[in-house]
Scaffold this active site. Structure first.
Site, mmCIF file in Angstrom:
data_model
loop_
_atom_site.group_PDB
_atom_site.id
_atom_site.type_symbol
_atom_site.label_atom_id
_atom_site.label_comp_id
_atom_site.label_asym_id
_atom_site.label_seq_id
_atom_site.Cartn_x
_atom_site.Cartn_y
_atom_site.Cartn_z
ATOM 1 N N ALA A 1 -3.960 7.797 1.299
ATOM 2 C CA ALA A 1 -3.190 6.586 1.577
ATOM 3 C C ALA A 1 -4.098 5.373 1.424
ATOM 4 O O ALA A 1 -4.696 4.905 2.390
ATOM 5 C CB ALA A 1 -2.594 6.632 2.987
ATOM 6 N N GLU B 1 -9.045 -4.129 -0.365
ATOM 7 C CA GLU B 1 -8.042 -4.997 0.271
ATOM 8 C C GLU B 1 -6.887 -5.320 -0.677
ATOM 9 O O GLU B 1 -6.391 -6.440 -0.734
ATOM 10 C CB GLU B 1 -8.696 -6.274 0.802
ATOM 11 N N SER C 1 5.401 -17.678 -2.555
ATOM 12 C CA SER C 1 5.105 -17.149 -3.892
ATOM 13 C C SER C 1 3.892 -16.240 -3.860
ATOM 14 O O SER C 1 3.181 -16.094 -4.863
ATOM 15 C CB SER C 1 4.872 -18.299 -4.887
ATOM 16 N N SER D 1 -3.591 2.302 -1.538
ATOM 17 C CA SER D 1 -2.569 1.295 -1.816
ATOM 18 C C SER D 1 -1.221 1.708 -1.226
ATOM 19 O O SER D 1 -0.427 0.859 -0.820
ATOM 20 C CB SER D 1 -2.435 1.092 -3.328
ATOM 21 N N SER E 1 -6.046 -5.144 -7.883
ATOM 22 C CA SER E 1 -5.401 -6.195 -8.682
ATOM 23 C C SER E 1 -3.970 -5.815 -9.033
ATOM 24 O O SER E 1 -3.071 -6.664 -9.080
ATOM 25 C CB SER E 1 -6.208 -6.449 -9.966
#
Length: 409
Positions: free
Chosen positions: A134, A389, A339, A136, A392
């Site tokens: 686990a 964290e 956004s 992403s 991308s």
């Protein structure tokens, strides 16, 4: 609410220059040694604590800077010094943010000071969210927290991975599943106090970059913690779970925030600022080298191919900084990331750091590939900023879903 500004005030400039001095005089001379040793640079952390740089008071002052620029400014300067040592100094901050984002005032006052210790007895803290299956996909989290009503204790079992300061921390903040039927909405965060039986360090990872920062697995075997170690308290958790269960029946209802995601949302612009610091450091080395390296009778910066690369590098760094500052200001001003501005800042800054450090190595040629120059270390360090964290790819997913008005799961 402070107006958005691109100009630091006099007090912020003084703090920036103070941190820059520490980064230049203490961190940079030690960077190569601790990268090679792949160990936590306790002496450097202690030096930071002695001058008040590694302390709750310092980070609180920056966190509550009304412009929102205190934290990103500090992060950029520290990581300009060195990313591995920088992460060892600021790694505790992620656990602290986890408490700030989810804890009560009493929990904040009790546990955050214990995360830092003091100059005579430096401590660190760890935020434990990722697991072997686990990363992403937070919905795949398996670490369980079960409430023992008879003793008013929570019992934690599972394995966490990729934990900065994991196993060596004084205080661990652990995200665990309390209701598996609710997926990520059934998660909660817990404080594991110092020397709690059942918590041990698993594998310590040997990494490509940021090697002065300790990264390891954390194993939890029947770890019993007092009920008050549930961040936010049980009453608040029960209310949140009830709303999540109701929303599961009524998908159009109120959204419920996930504990781990709340921490990452708050920290992403700061992580972006770290990447900006690494990129800026590599750019400055490349610029200085291009000005002084003579080939074919002239400095290589006189060659358009090199000069244009440097122009692009500087432009991308400045653009990344502006995205970070915008997101940081918005967070402080209480403006929602409509956004996914936090994810934008981390995405662009991380990609920029990786690209700029690679370009710096190219400009230095063979020298850039050796450990005689710092850009190869900076390039290794930068690679993590497109991964941790939120990769991308995950940042792009968050941005795309936010723009489309689709829930982020």
């Amino acid at each position: 609410m402070a107006e958005f500004t691109m100009e630091l005030n006099d007090e912020q400039k003084e703090v920036r220059d103070w941190i820059h001095g520490f980064a230049a005089d203490v961190m940079r001379p030690a960077a190569a040694e601790w990268d090679e040793r792949e160990e936590t640079p306790w002496p450097v952390i202690q030096e930071a604590a002695k001058i008040g740089l590694y302390s709750l008071d310092f980070y609180a002052q920056q966190f509550f800077d009304p412009t929102g620029l205190g934290i990103p400014m500090a992060m950029e300067e520290l990581f300009w010094g060195d990313a591995g040592i920088g992460l060892s100094i600021v790694g505790t901050g992620l656990a602290a943010v986890g408490v700030l984002a989810n804890g009560t005032e009493e929990q904040i006052g009790t546990w955050i000071p214990q995360m830092y210790g003091d100059a005579a007895d430096v401590k660190v803290a760890a935020f434990c969210s990722s697991e072997p299956d686990a990363g992403s996909d937070v919905s795949a989290m398996r670490t369980r927290a079960v409430y023992d009503e008879a003793t008013d204790e929570w019992v934690l079992n599972g394995t966490k991975t990729w934990a900065t300061n994991g196993g060596i921390a004084n205080v661990h903040v652990v995200v665990a599943v309390v209701d598996p039927d609710l997926g990520p909405k059934g998660h909660a965060s817990f404080i594991v106090p110092p020397a709690t039986p059942g918590l041990t360090q698993g594998q310590k990872f040997k990494k490509h970059g940021i090697r002065a920062s300790h990264t390891a697995e954390v194993v939890l075997e029947d770890v019993r913690i007092p009920g008050h170690c549930l961040l936010g308290g049980k009453e608040k958790l029960d209310e949140r779970l009830a709303r999540a269960r109701e929303r599961a029946k009524n998908p159009g209802g109120e959204r419920v925030k996930n504990a781990a995601m709340a921490t990452f949302e708050a920290s992403r612009p700061a992580v972006g600022a770290q990447a900006v610091g690494i990129a800026r450091a590599a750019y400055e080395v490349a610029l200085d080298y291009a000005r002084t390296r003579v080939q074919f009778g002239r400095p290589i910066i006189d060659n358009q191919g090199v000069a244009f690369q440097l122009a692009d590098m500087r432009t991308q760094i400045d653009a990344a900084r502006l995205l970070v500052w915008r997101a940081s200001w918005m967070a402080t001003a209480g403006k929602p990331f409509t956004s996914a501005e936090g994810s934008m800042s981390k995405l662009f800054a991380g990609e920029t750091a990786k690209k700029v450090t690679a370009q710096a190595m190219q400009i230095l040629g063979g020298n850039g590939y050796t450990r005689e120059y710092p850009v190869e270390r900076m390039h290794r360090d930068s690679s993590i900023y497109t991964i941790f964290e939120g990769t991308s790819e995950i940042q792009r997913l968050v941005i795309a879903r936010t723009l489309a008005g689709v829930p982020i799961r």
